[in-house]
Scaffold this active site. Sequence first.
Site, PDB file in Angstrom:
ATOM      1  N   ASP A  33      14.320 -93.310  10.061  1.00  0.00           N
ATOM      2  CA  ASP A  33      15.164 -94.499   9.440  1.00  0.00           C
ATOM      3  C   ASP A  33      14.870 -94.664   8.039  1.00  0.00           C
ATOM      4  OD1 ASP A  33      15.586 -97.129  11.692  1.00  0.00           O
ATOM      5  OD2 ASP A  33      15.550 -97.554   9.236  1.00  0.00           O
ATOM      6  N   ASN A  34      15.832 -95.387   7.362  1.00  0.00           N
ATOM      7  CA  ASN A  34      15.693 -95.523   5.838  1.00  0.00           C
ATOM      8  C   ASN A  34      15.150 -96.970   5.669  1.00  0.00           C
ATOM      9  OD1 ASN A  34      17.953 -97.227   6.345  1.00  0.00           O
ATOM     10  ND2 ASN A  34      18.833 -96.431   4.555  1.00  0.00           N
ATOM     11  N   THR A  37      17.676-102.155   7.609  1.00  0.00           N
ATOM     12  CA  THR A  37      17.609-103.282   8.257  1.00  0.00           C
ATOM     13  C   THR A  37      16.599-103.176   9.240  1.00  0.00           C
ATOM     14  OG1 THR A  37      19.356-102.534   9.623  1.00  0.00           O
ATOM     15  CG2 THR A  37      20.059-103.973   8.018  1.00  0.00           C
ATOM     16  N   GLY A  38      15.961-101.879   9.582  1.00  0.00           N
ATOM     17  CA  GLY A  38      14.757-101.791  10.397  1.00  0.00           C
ATOM     18  C   GLY A  38      13.606-102.114   9.789  1.00  0.00           C
ATOM     19  N   ASP A  58      17.367 -90.915   4.871  1.00  0.00           N
ATOM     20  CA  ASP A  58      18.567 -91.293   5.077  1.00  0.00           C
ATOM     21  C   ASP A  58      19.493 -90.364   5.666  1.00  0.00           C
ATOM     22  OD1 ASP A  58      21.319 -92.440   4.080  1.00  0.00           O
ATOM     23  OD2 ASP A  58      19.989 -94.086   2.896  1.00  0.00           O
ATOM     24  N   ARG A 106      23.689 -76.569  14.925  1.00  0.00           N
ATOM     25  CA  ARG A 106      22.922 -75.735  14.652  1.00  0.00           C
ATOM     26  C   ARG A 106      21.896 -75.398  15.632  1.00  0.00           C
ATOM     27  NH1 ARG A 106      23.322 -77.536   9.479  1.00  0.00           N
ATOM     28  NH2 ARG A 106      21.631 -78.799   9.778  1.00  0.00           N
ATOM     29  N   TYR A 145      32.804-100.938   8.334  1.00  0.00           N
ATOM     30  CA  TYR A 145      32.168-100.929   9.830  1.00  0.00           C
ATOM     31  C   TYR A 145      33.113-100.224  11.034  1.00  0.00           C
ATOM     32  CZ  TYR A 145      29.012-101.922  13.789  1.00  0.00           C
ATOM     33  OH  TYR A 145      28.139-101.790  14.840  1.00  0.00           O
ATOM     34  N   LYS A 149      33.081 -96.530  11.896  1.00  0.00           N
ATOM     35  CA  LYS A 149      32.962 -96.032  13.436  1.00  0.00           C
ATOM     36  C   LYS A 149      34.039 -95.366  14.015  1.00  0.00           C
ATOM     37  CE  LYS A 149      28.598 -98.147  14.020  1.00  0.00           C
ATOM     38  NZ  LYS A 149      27.484 -97.275  14.514  1.00  0.00           N
ATOM     39  N   TYR A 159      34.296 -81.889  16.431  1.00  0.00           N
ATOM     40  CA  TYR A 159      33.201 -80.989  16.734  1.00  0.00           C
ATOM     41  C   TYR A 159      32.929 -80.606  18.078  1.00  0.00           C
ATOM     42  CZ  TYR A 159      30.605 -80.906  12.216  1.00  0.00           C
ATOM     43  OH  TYR A 159      30.362 -80.788  10.948  1.00  0.00           O
TER      44      TYR A 159
HETATM   45  P1  NAD Z   1      19.939-102.668  13.459  1.00  0.00           P
HETATM   46  O1  NAD Z   1      20.648-102.875  11.938  1.00  0.00           O
HETATM   47  O2  NAD Z   1      18.709-103.401  13.968  1.00  0.00           O
HETATM   48  O3  NAD Z   1      19.555-101.138  13.304  1.00  0.00           O
HETATM   49  C1  NAD Z   1      20.022 -99.995  12.568  1.00  0.00           C
HETATM   50  C2  NAD Z   1      19.124 -99.305  12.052  1.00  0.00           C
HETATM   51  O4  NAD Z   1      19.662 -98.161  11.256  1.00  0.00           O
HETATM   52  C3  NAD Z   1      17.875 -99.810  11.326  1.00  0.00           C
HETATM   53  O5  NAD Z   1      16.798 -99.542  11.506  1.00  0.00           O
HETATM   54  C4  NAD Z   1      18.323 -99.541   9.638  1.00  0.00           C
HETATM   55  O6  NAD Z   1      17.170 -99.489   8.652  1.00  0.00           O
HETATM   56  C5  NAD Z   1      18.831 -97.901   9.900  1.00  0.00           C
HETATM   57  N1  NAD Z   1      19.607 -97.512   8.927  1.00  0.00           N
HETATM   58  C6  NAD Z   1      20.657 -97.865   8.337  1.00  0.00           C
HETATM   59  N2  NAD Z   1      21.542 -97.152   7.578  1.00  0.00           N
HETATM   60  C7  NAD Z   1      20.575 -96.009   7.583  1.00  0.00           C
HETATM   61  C8  NAD Z   1      20.921 -94.768   6.741  1.00  0.00           C
HETATM   62  N3  NAD Z   1      21.752 -94.676   5.938  1.00  0.00           N
HETATM   63  N4  NAD Z   1      19.663 -93.862   7.102  1.00  0.00           N
HETATM   64  C9  NAD Z   1      18.944 -93.923   8.059  1.00  0.00           C
HETATM   65  N5  NAD Z   1      18.733 -95.075   8.871  1.00  0.00           N
HETATM   66  C10 NAD Z   1      19.478 -96.181   8.534  1.00  0.00           C
HETATM   67  O7  NAD Z   1      21.362-102.610  14.535  1.00  0.00           O
HETATM   68  P2  NAD Z   1      21.213-102.555  15.953  1.00  0.00           P
HETATM   69  O8  NAD Z   1      21.572-103.640  16.270  1.00  0.00           O
HETATM   70  O9  NAD Z   1      19.990-101.821  16.386  1.00  0.00           O
HETATM   71  O10 NAD Z   1      22.272-101.205  16.207  1.00  0.00           O
HETATM   72  C11 NAD Z   1      22.061-100.074  16.284  1.00  0.00           C
HETATM   73  C12 NAD Z   1      23.246 -99.089  16.598  1.00  0.00           C
HETATM   74  O11 NAD Z   1      24.075 -99.589  17.377  1.00  0.00           O
HETATM   75  C13 NAD Z   1      23.968 -99.116  15.185  1.00  0.00           C
HETATM   76  O12 NAD Z   1      24.689 -97.911  14.937  1.00  0.00           O
HETATM   77  C14 NAD Z   1      25.206-100.164  15.485  1.00  0.00           C
HETATM   78  O13 NAD Z   1      26.567-100.103  14.977  1.00  0.00           O
HETATM   79  C15 NAD Z   1      25.462 -99.900  17.126  1.00  0.00           C
HETATM   80  N6  NAD Z   1      26.036-101.059  17.795  1.00  0.00           N
HETATM   81  C16 NAD Z   1      25.167-102.391  17.701  1.00  0.00           C
HETATM   82  C17 NAD Z   1      25.769-103.267  18.496  1.00  0.00           C
HETATM   83  C18 NAD Z   1      24.600-104.712  18.624  1.00  0.00           C
HETATM   84  O14 NAD Z   1      25.293-105.923  19.321  1.00  0.00           O
HETATM   85  N7  NAD Z   1      23.343-104.645  18.592  1.00  0.00           N
HETATM   86  C19 NAD Z   1      26.825-103.408  18.798  1.00  0.00           C
HETATM   87  C20 NAD Z   1      27.747-102.152  18.904  1.00  0.00           C
HETATM   88  C21 NAD Z   1      27.368-101.060  18.230  1.00  0.00           C
END
Ligand code: NAD
Length: 317
Positions: A33-34, A37-38, A58, A106, A145, A149, A159
Amino acid sequence: MSYVNLVTGGAGFIGSHLCERLLERGEEVLCLDNFFTGSKDNIAHLMANPRFELIRHDVTEPIRVEIDRIYNLACPASPIHYQYNPIKTVKTNVMGALNMLGLARRVKARILQASTSEVYGDPAVHPQEESYWGNVNPIGIRSCYDEGKRVAETLFFDYHRQNRVDIRVARIFNTYGPRMSIDDGRVVSNFIVQALRGEPITIYGDGSQSRSFCYVSDMVNALVALMDLHDCTGPVNLGNPDEFTIKELADEVLRLTESESELIKKPLPADDPVRRQPDIQLAQHMLDWTPQIALRDGLKHTVDYFETVLSRHNYGE
Ligand code: NAD
Ligand code: UDP
């Protein structure tokens, strides 16, 4: 078999629950994680587990690790966060997918992409089934977004066709629960935090737009079941088909919290989808899975969580 899993976005809302579940299954977890938002708070309780490792990294940068399975969740999911730096959001989705797919190729890992109902945009078909190609604005404020996606899905299938990478594509619909952050900005956390603080509940537009809300434990069960399936690329819709208007959600939150917050109207953001409901027949059939947690029950758990977090905040912890 005990797998070594890489969970990107593992310190986020869904990712932290997924890490927890994989550890409960006796598997190993590399949480990457970077921390955009986490947060470390989400995974603090996992740090002492010898099968858990944390990597600050990242996904837009390549990484080489030996793993069996990759869950690619890294990406901010809340509109306010993914619109904060839209170019970075595209990079995270596209370069993140490229880097993780390259790694999967890989080391011959199976790889799951957290895709989204946003690939359907403002859907002209209701409920949305996987065969629907969507109605997405390519140049709007949500496009970083939505289109990010969509390109990620394209890369996964290319791939798969070109390099025989073992892919899984999950189209996740609105998911909620404990460990959403207080300032996440999505509707469930906003309404609960506003109700608990006695602040006005902010309804964007007239509140007649709909969403279908899935509790996080149901979602994590589905993600793991999809990864476990022997042969299923997807895309597979994952979500709870019970559909509610945003006004109904606000009323339910007020009832559960016994809050006296007033409802106020704010402008509807551009390109906000009017309605959304997953058709989950494919997931039900393939994964033998159906969401178990009704909105009211899931909201109760989420309210309990935010009550604890807010009381800690009040005491300055
Ligand atoms: P969230 O924002 O809580 O979690 C996303 C995590 O990704 C965070 O910990 C953030 O720090 C990390 N992150 C962001 N950019 C990064 C990067 N460049 N490198 C490394 N880490 C990175 O969101 P979530 O609700 O837990 O969503 C998780 C996944 O599920 C996402 O891909 C989101 O698009 C997908 N998703 C979620 C929902 C939902 O309703 N929660 C719906 C559809 C899709
Ligand atoms: N919404 C709202 N008030 C808020 C936050 C969101 O009325 O404080 C609305 C938003 O306009 C959308 C719905 O709730 O119609 C779901 O928004 P969210 O950001 O949770 O998810 P998404 O739009 O990505 O489904």
